[in-house]
Design an enzyme around this catalytic site. Structure first.
Site, PDB file in Angstrom:
ATOM      1  N   TYR A  62     -31.311  27.991 -11.873  1.00  0.00           N
ATOM      2  CA  TYR A  62     -32.751  27.837 -12.143  1.00  0.00           C
ATOM      3  C   TYR A  62     -33.425  27.252 -10.916  1.00  0.00           C
ATOM      4  CZ  TYR A  62     -37.091  26.014 -14.107  1.00  0.00           C
ATOM      5  OH  TYR A  62     -38.414  25.745 -14.339  1.00  0.00           O
ATOM      6  N   GLU A 109     -41.607  30.191 -10.859  1.00  0.00           N
ATOM      7  CA  GLU A 109     -40.327  29.889 -11.493  1.00  0.00           C
ATOM      8  C   GLU A 109     -39.390  31.091 -11.466  1.00  0.00           C
ATOM      9  OE1 GLU A 109     -40.082  29.772 -15.906  1.00  0.00           O
ATOM     10  OE2 GLU A 109     -39.480  27.698 -15.632  1.00  0.00           O
TER      11      GLU A 109
END
Ligand code: ADP
Ligand code: MG
Length: 389
Positions: free
Chosen positions: A108, A196
């Protein structure tokens, strides 16, 4: 403002972030053609402005061009339900077909604004592919953060720190550092509020790529990014919010309760919502009508609110400073004549020209429920909503 995954990937790829090859397909035949161009094995991905598409059945592998066409037909037009769409889901109107990557690890990575520090922060976690909110709640230590000084930018030592935290050592360090730097550049250049990548993947053949991408933008900076504004997909936005912004009512946010709110001033609007909750009700929207000394705007706002099928009472809370209560009163009267269904209106009016406003409402003979104070107004609105439900 939000955009689709394929659009975010185009933007970050322009700054040097590695992404899988692929494009939006228009039809089953087109999906078949894209898959053939990409060597047969692809992933077919629903494009909606919500995450969790994989779990909801909106991201599927296809191992041949024929299968890509079949999977495309299943995903296009489906009502995709994810934890971010709400139970009614979101209809899929755009579908991306991209090459299937041989995944070794899912990580992530994100850049966002740290409001408390007043700076951008880069966040990374080895627990990629999952909901980051869940990781943050259960294992906060699994998320690594580096605060970035916007003057000096994203320094190489910050990238090294994150690479070590993610176990991206050896030959992986260079492409990972490049990807992080490019993501930061894209975030800054486009006035994003969030960039993101979840998952960021390491492939079996040692590449580091963004398999998913999400970007949100600061609406107040859109005036200097016409190219971003052009990516707006109104199909993905709430229709009442779109209508409000088209009518020049910019501070309208649809919520799920049953008491509509018309208030001037964002702070007073927040306090009104709190008062409604305190009285046991749920607000149906946030609305700061600001100093709208324009009867039509007040009417438009009240009609948008009253068309929400959940709404069974409206609370008007106005403290006239520069805003004139008589104009608001005229708006209430006009709107009541035009509402398709009768919605009880509770009005708490104070300030500039309040006497004139009171007189107009009295003489109109309309059943507007009056209140002197905010607490009383909220209570009356909750009661009216219950009675009308
Ligand atoms: P969402 O976050 O909305 O569920 P993602 O784009 O993250 O959608 O896709 C969900 C999962 O599907 C990813 O975590 C990954 O495992 C897999 N996936 C997505 N794109 C690809 C791809 N190009 N190749 C292989 N697997 C993929
Ligand atoms: Mg994802």
């Amino acid at each position: 403002m939000k955009i689709h995954e394929f659009q975010a990937k185009q933007i970050i790829a322009g700054f040097g972030v590695a992404v899988p090859k692929g494009r939006v397909a228009k039809s089953p035949d087109d999906a078949k053609a894209v898959a053939a161009e990409l060597g047969g094995k692809v992933v077919v991905k629903a494009q909606i402005h919500a995450g969790g598409r994989g779990k909801g059945g909106g991201v599927k592998l296809a191992n041949s061009p024929e299968e890509a066409a079949q999977v495309f037909s299943r995903i296009m037009g489906m009502q995709l339900v994810t934890h971010q769409t709400g139970p009614q889901g979101q209809k899929v109107k755009t579908v991306l077909v991209e090459e299937q990557m041989p995944i070794e690890r899912e990580l992530y990575l994100a850049v966002l604004i740290d409001g408390a520090a007043g700076r951008p922060v880069m966040m990374a976690s080895a627990a990629g592919g999952m909901e980051i909110e869940e990781v943050a709640a259960k294992t906060p230590e699994a998320i690594h953060r580096v605060s970035i000084d916007p003057v000096t930018g994203f320094q190489p030592h910050l990238a090294r720190e994150l690479c070590f935290a993610l176990g991206l050592t050896g030959d992986l360090m260079k492409p990972a550092t490049q990807l992080m730097t490019s993501l930061y550049d894209a975030f800054m250049a486009k006035d994003a509020s969030l960039a993101e990548i979840n998952p960021l993947v390491v492939t079996k053949d040692g590449r580091v790529l963004a398999l998913d991408a999400k970007m949100n933008f600061d609406d107040n900076a859109l005036f200097r990014h016409k190219e971003i504004e052009a990516l707006r997909d109104k199909d993905e936005e709430d229709p009442s919010e779109v209508e409000a912004s088209e009518k020049g009512i910019s501070n309208f946010i649809k919520l799920t309760g049953n008491i509509g709110c018309l208030v001037n001033g964002a702070g007073l609007a927040m306090a009104t919502m709190d008062a409604i909750k305190f009285a046991g009700g749920e607000p149906a929207n946030f609305l700061d009508i600001a100093t709208a000394n324009d009867v039509n705007k007040v009417v438009d706002a009240l009609l948008i609110i009253s068309r929400d099928p959940n709404v069974n009472a409206i609370l008007v809370n106005i403290f006239g400073g520069m805003a004139r209560v008589d104009i608001i009163a005229q708006g209430i009267i006009e709107a009541q004549k035009k509402m398709a269904k009768t919605v009880p209106v509770v009005a708490r009016l104070a300030g500039t020209n309040v006497e004139e406003g009171e007189r107009l409402i009295r003489e109109s003979g309309l059943p507007v429920i009056r209140a002197e104070e905010l607490g009383e107004a909220a209570k009356k609105a909750v009661e009216a909503a219950k009675a009308a439900a």
